[in-house]
Enzyme design. Structure first.
Site, PDB file in Angstrom:
ATOM      1  CD  GLU A  77      29.377 -20.958 -11.322  1.00  0.00           C
ATOM      2  OE1 GLU A  77      28.739 -21.652 -10.967  1.00  0.00           O
ATOM      3  OE2 GLU A  77      29.232 -19.905 -11.725  1.00  0.00           O
TER       4      GLU A  77
ATOM      5  N   GLY B  11      25.254 -21.330 -19.465  1.00  0.00           N
ATOM      6  CA  GLY B  11      24.679 -20.597 -17.997  1.00  0.00           C
ATOM      7  C   GLY B  11      23.076 -20.873 -17.797  1.00  0.00           C
TER       8      GLY B  11
END
Length: 193
Positions: free
Chosen positions: A99, A25
């Site tokens: 996402e 991330g």
């Protein structure tokens, strides 16, 4: 390419059969892990720079007034610092949805502070997706972030949260910190309590 990438990401089979997979991330995943994980470690990947070049009309903006969120752009010789999460493959159903706005799962080598490394997944929105906004003057990017708001809240919270998380990691990012300074020119200087 459509900005909804769920179906494309579900076809990635590189890690099929793995019981655990590292996830890297570099944006909101650093400070907002809304999924269970087995382990979490600071990490970096090479050859990429973080940029606020991806449009967000599903979280930090709307269809008519998109916000800006980070993606990674190729940049030889650079390191992008973030947070790696060890997850079970079941978590990718949630992550693919989170996402879905133009991000694709890509395999990458992650490096950890202890000198070890492992292969895992990173989500990157390339210039080929419909939501990609691309480069712009940093003042203009900050202005857009200052005014955008979506279902997940003000776009400014995303930028300020990322800047704070990078400070806590001790990993400055010139692009993120410059946008944070410009955001102050538009009267936005801190996260809401």
């Amino acid at each position: 390419m459509s900005h909804n990438t769920i179906a494309i990401n579900q076809r990635m089979n590189k890690f099929n059969g793995h019981k655990r997979v590292w996830l890297f991330g570099y944006g909101s995943l650093i400070f907002k892990a809304d999924f269970p994980f087995i382990d979490r470690r600071p990490a970096y990947i090479g050859g990429w720079s973080r940029r606020f070049w991806q449009g967000s009309h599903d979280h930090r903006g709307t269809e008519t007034a998109p916000g800006r969120v980070v993606t990674l752009v190729p940049d030889a010789g650079t390191l992008c610092h973030g947070m790696a999460y060890l997850v079970t493959p079941e978590e990718f159903a949630h992550l693919d949805h989170r996402e879905k706005n133009g991000y694709l799962r890509l395999a990458t080598e992650m490096h950890f502070d202890d000198g070890s490394s492992d292969e895992g997944i990173v989500y990157i929105a390339t210039h080929e997706n419909e939501a990609y906004l691309g480069p712009a003057d940093e003042v203009d990017i900050a202005r857009q972030i200052a005014t955008a708001r979506g279902p997940s809240g003000p776009n400014s919270e995303y930028l300020l949260g990322l800047a704070q998380a990078l400070r806590e990691l001790g990993k400055p990012d010139p692009h993120v910190f410059a946008l944070e300074r410009h955001l102050a020119d538009f009267g936005v200087t801190q996260l809401r309590a």
